[in-house]
Structures are given as C-alpha cells and as structure tokens.
Design a protein around this motif. Structure first.
Motif, PDB file in Angstrom:
ATOM      1  N   GLU A 189      14.599  51.279  50.186  1.00  0.00           N
ATOM      2  CA  GLU A 189      14.445  52.554  50.899  1.00  0.00           C
ATOM      3  C   GLU A 189      15.358  53.632  50.317  1.00  0.00           C
ATOM      4  OE1 GLU A 189      14.393  54.185  55.520  1.00  0.00           O
ATOM      5  OE2 GLU A 189      15.337  52.274  55.019  1.00  0.00           O
ATOM      6  N   ALA A 190      16.561  53.237  49.870  1.00  0.00           N
ATOM      7  CA  ALA A 190      17.510  54.226  49.364  1.00  0.00           C
ATOM      8  C   ALA A 190      17.302  54.552  47.889  1.00  0.00           C
ATOM      9  CB  ALA A 190      18.940  53.705  49.574  1.00  0.00           C
ATOM     10  N   ALA A 191      16.612  53.699  47.153  1.00  0.00           N
ATOM     11  CA  ALA A 191      16.488  53.897  45.707  1.00  0.00           C
ATOM     12  C   ALA A 191      15.838  55.227  45.333  1.00  0.00           C
ATOM     13  CB  ALA A 191      15.715  52.719  45.101  1.00  0.00           C
ATOM     14  N   PRO A 192      14.756  55.663  45.986  1.00  0.00           N
ATOM     15  CA  PRO A 192      14.146  56.946  45.564  1.00  0.00           C
ATOM     16  C   PRO A 192      15.081  58.142  45.699  1.00  0.00           C
ATOM     17  CG  PRO A 192      12.627  55.674  46.897  1.00  0.00           C
ATOM     18  CD  PRO A 192      13.960  55.005  46.998  1.00  0.00           C
ATOM     19  N   TYR A 193      16.042  58.082  46.624  1.00  0.00           N
ATOM     20  CA  TYR A 193      16.934  59.227  46.827  1.00  0.00           C
ATOM     21  C   TYR A 193      18.064  59.254  45.807  1.00  0.00           C
ATOM     22  CZ  TYR A 193      14.478  59.342  51.272  1.00  0.00           C
ATOM     23  OH  TYR A 193      13.510  59.382  52.231  1.00  0.00           O
ATOM     24  N   LYS A 204      16.701  61.707  40.720  1.00  0.00           N
ATOM     25  CA  LYS A 204      16.175  63.059  40.835  1.00  0.00           C
ATOM     26  C   LYS A 204      14.762  63.104  40.286  1.00  0.00           C
ATOM     27  CE  LYS A 204      17.279  67.860  39.711  1.00  0.00           C
ATOM     28  NZ  LYS A 204      18.208  68.777  38.978  1.00  0.00           N
ATOM     29  N   ASP A 205      13.915  63.783  41.032  1.00  0.00           N
ATOM     30  CA  ASP A 205      12.506  63.917  40.639  1.00  0.00           C
ATOM     31  C   ASP A 205      11.864  62.541  40.429  1.00  0.00           C
ATOM     32  OD1 ASP A 205      12.780  66.675  40.713  1.00  0.00           O
ATOM     33  OD2 ASP A 205      13.365  66.771  38.593  1.00  0.00           O
ATOM     34  N   THR A 206      11.947  61.741  41.488  1.00  0.00           N
ATOM     35  CA  THR A 206      11.383  60.374  41.412  1.00  0.00           C
ATOM     36  C   THR A 206       9.879  60.437  41.192  1.00  0.00           C
ATOM     37  OG1 THR A 206      13.070  59.638  42.967  1.00  0.00           O
ATOM     38  CG2 THR A 206      11.189  58.166  42.607  1.00  0.00           C
ATOM     39  N   PRO A 207       9.355  59.720  40.205  1.00  0.00           N
ATOM     40  CA  PRO A 207       7.896  59.707  39.995  1.00  0.00           C
ATOM     41  C   PRO A 207       7.189  59.116  41.219  1.00  0.00           C
ATOM     42  CG  PRO A 207       9.053  58.834  38.082  1.00  0.00           C
ATOM     43  CD  PRO A 207      10.081  58.989  39.153  1.00  0.00           C
ATOM     44  N   PRO A 208       6.018  59.656  41.556  1.00  0.00           N
ATOM     45  CA  PRO A 208       5.295  59.125  42.728  1.00  0.00           C
ATOM     46  C   PRO A 208       5.002  57.625  42.622  1.00  0.00           C
ATOM     47  CG  PRO A 208       4.327  61.184  41.968  1.00  0.00           C
ATOM     48  CD  PRO A 208       5.329  60.794  40.935  1.00  0.00           C
TER      49      PRO A 208
END
Length: 454
Positions: free
Chosen positions: A260-264, A267-271
């Motif tokens: 859950e925390a990895a996308p934050y 920066k500019d996480t790919p969809p």
C-alpha cells in the motif's frame, strides 16, 4: 373377555420364548456342528505376563500349552480305557475301539468343539447302553465315557459361549433320562449327577463370561486410549494452527502495508505498477481473511481452549530461551543450556517450534524426574537446527501428574510438520532424552558467537 385376551397374550409370549430358545439351541448345537474352529495358540503377551521367568526358547512352545494339556488328557483317557480291556479277545478289541472313541472327543475340542460334544455324547450313550445291557442294575453313568463327556462339555463352554452350558446340560440329561427309561436302568443317581454336572458347567460358564467381559474391557480401554490420543493430536494441531496463524499473519500484514505504501514512495508511479501493488495488497488482505476464517473453524468448538494471559503478545522464539530457563530453575529444576554453532536468523515457525519443544521437554523433566538435572543443547548446523533435551534419573518419587501424557506426541507433530526427525527414549542411567532435527535452508544474516548460557 379381558382375562381371555390376557391369557392368549401370555400364551403367545411363552410360545415366542420357547420358539426362540429352540432356535438358539438349533443354531448352537445342530447347525454346522462339525465346523472347523481351531484353537489359536496363546498370545506372547499372556505368556510374558503368566511366566515371565520362562526362557525365550521355551516361550515358543508355551504358546501351545492348552493343546498339549488337552492332548495329554486324551492320552490318559485312552490308557485308562485300554486297562479295562483284555488282550487277544474280541471283547478286548471292542474295548480298545471304545477307548479310542472316548479319547478322541477331548482331542476334537481343539478343532471342532461342538462336534466333539456330540461324539462324546455318543460314546457315553454306547457305554451306558452296553453296561445296562450286561448288568440291568448298572447305571448309565457308571462307565468311563461319562466323566470324559463332562470334561468335554467344560472345554466346549470355555471355547464357545456360556449359554451352551445350559443347552448341553438339557440335551445330555434328556438323553440320559430317555436311555434310563428305555433300557430300564437305575435312575436313582440321575438327580444328584445332574445337579453336580450343572454346578460344574455353571462354574465353567462363569469363567468364560468373565474372560469375555475382560476381553471387552481391554478392547474398550484400547479404543478409549486411541480416541484420547486422537483428540490430543487434534488439540495440538489446533494449537500449532493458532501459533502459525500469528506468524503468517504478521508477515502478510507487512506485505499488505508495504504494497500500500510503495506507490507513494515513487514519484510519478506508472499506472501498471500501482495496479500491481494494489493487487498484491488485495491478495494479502484476502489471505489474512482466509487465515482468520480457518482458525475460527479450528477453534470454534472451544474458543478459549488456547487463550493465553496476553493474546496480543508475540509468539516466543529461541531468543526467549533465557526467560524460560529462569522459570524452570525457579521451579526447582537444575538446568544447563549450551548453544553450539553460529546462531543465525531462522524462520519464525522454526523458532517457535524449537522453543515449544524445549518448553515441553523441560516440563516433562519437572513432572516425571523430580530432583534430576537437565541439559538443553541448541545446535546451529549446516542445513538445519538441532535441539536436544536430556535429564537424569529422578532422585525421589514423582507425584501423580494431571497431564494427558501426550507431550511427546505434540513435539513429534511439530517436528514432522516442518519435515524434521525426532527421537524420544529413556537413557541408560534412568533419565530421558528428546532429540530433534529441523531442516532449515541457509539464510544470510548476522551471526553471533555461540557458547554456554548460564
């Protein structure tokens, strides 16, 4: 009208009872009367219990002691019959043949018990008829075949079932009474002989009933012990399931939080990456829900069966071994702990199982070997973890333990669950030793120097 109906019902009931008795008599004495029912040899456990002092070589022959006893009795009966016959005469040959007939019946009880009864009864009838024919004042019980008949009936009762005692008694003395009337013999000794034989057969039936009851008690105790072992095993598995749930749930929770925390953190996480992390989190949460559901099924019969004083506390590991040792020392057990090899991080399930094995081993030493010294060895070896708990002989009598006596079973279940091996056996000095090896794949981690723990 009511009295007539009651009388008819009573007659029907008596008729049903009589019909049932005749049916049982027919099934017991007439149907398959000469069926082959060999007497098995004695069990080794009985021989060890009855004659523990007997050498091992002779115990093999002692298994056939009942057969030898009956055979010896038949030989005595045959020799007694030959003593009454005269050599060389026709009467002597007939007497010898009659002796063979009488002596064959006891021997036949080893293979065809009910058929042996009919053969012995036939010999008694022939002997009684012959005696009365030559001497009208003689009794049908005066010949040597009747004591043998009584012995055969006793053997048949001991080999079959108690109710045959009543059935054979009725048939025997029914035939004896009819024979006495037909040939006009002396019937004065018929009642006392019938009473004496009835007492002997009742005693034999009581012995047979006692043996059957004892056998059923032993079978019931064995079934109860098996059921108790099975229940204890299920309880131990439920306890292991709860402990492993705590271990796995911790790791799955970490996975869910990290996913859950990895996308934050990027920066500019790919969809696509965000979707993958979301899928990982959903699967981790679903796995946690399934774990809780399975654990609930395991513990539904008794929700508080494995509750501890602090259910939120982490599961113990080998790092908690010092506190365990202090606890058993305060209870009076002198224990030494030795760690060999290079300690390294192990899977939490392995750490938990090793701790529980040590805990159970020391508890058994406290319970069953009061006053003895114990030693705990933890060996970090290539490819796994070795655990050994050994205690000496007790210095005083152990008090009765309230435990179920299945601690070793629980330890073995834990080791087998992890693919390991375990032995638990007494030592030569009167103590007890538990040794287990749990395979563990090599993992990189920090190492510490092993040594003695005081």
């Amino acid at each position: 009208m009511n009295e007539t109906t009651q009388s008819q019902d009573a007659l029907r009931s008596e008729a049903r009872i009589a019909h049932g008795a005749l049916h049982r008599l027919r099934q017991d004495l007439f149907v398959d009367a000469f069926a082959f029912r060999p007497l098995p040899p004695l069990e080794d456990a009985k021989i060890s219990r009855w004659v523990p002092w007997l050498p091992e070589r002779l115990r093999r022959w002692a298994r056939w002691l009942p057969h030898l006893t009956v055979g010896f009795f038949s030989v005595l009966v045959f020799l007694a019959g030959l003593a009454d016959s005269g050599p060389g005469s026709l009467q002597g040959l007939l007497a010898a043949g009659f002796a063979v007939l009488v002596a064959a019946a006891p021997l036949l009880t080893l293979f065809r018990p009910v058929g042996a009864y009919w053969l012995s009864l036939f010999a008694a009838v022939v002997g009684g008829f012959t005696d009365v024919a030559f001497s009208p004042s003689a009794s049908v019980f005066g010949n040597s075949a009747f004591p043998t008949l009584l012995a055969v009936m006793v053997l048949v009762v001991l080999r079959t079932r108690p109710r045959l005692a009543v059935e054979m008694w009725l048939v025997t003395f029914g035939v004896a009474g009819a024979l006495t009337v037909l040939i006009g013999g002396d019937s004065g000794d018929l009642p006392p002989v019938a009473v004496f034989c009835g007492a002997v057969l009742i005693a034999a039936a009581a012995v047979r009933a006692w043996r059957e009851e004892r056998r059923q008690v032993v079978e019931t105790q064995s079934a109860t012990q098996e059921e108790r072992t099975r229940r204890t095993l299920l309880e131990e598995r439920a306890l292991i399931a709860r402990e492993l749930h705590d271990v796995v749930a911790h790791h799955m929770s970490v996975i869910a939080i990290q996913a859950e925390a990895a996308p934050y953190r990027v920066k500019d996480t790919p969809p696509e990456l965000a979707t993958s992390f979301a899928t990982i989190r959903e699967n981790a949460v679903a796995a946690l829900a399934e774990l809780r559901r399975i654990l609930g099924v395991v513990r539904s019969a008794d929700p508080d069966a494995f509750a501890e004083s602090d259910p939120e506390a982490p599961q113990p590991t080998l790092s908690s071994l010092d506190s365990l040792l202090d606890s058993v020392r305060s209870a009076g057990l002198v224990v030494e702990a030795v760690v060999t090899g290079s300690p390294r991080p192990l899977p939490q399930g392995v750490e938990l199982s090793a701790y529980r094995i040590v805990q159970e081993g020391l508890s058994n030493a406290l319970r069953h070997s009061p006053g003895a010294e114990a030693r705990v060895e933890i060996s970090y070896v290539l490819g796994g973890l070795g655990v050994r708990i050994v205690n000496g002989a007790p210095s005083r009598l152990a008090k009765p333990s309230p435990g179920a006596g299945h601690g070793v079973l629980g330890m073995r279940e834990r080791v087998q669950m992890l693919g390991g091996e375990m032995t638990a056996e007494p030592t030569e000095d009167g103590g007890f030793e538990v040794a287990a090896f749990i395979p563990v794949a090599n993992t990189a981690g920090q190492t510490k120097t092993g040594g003695n723990r005081s």
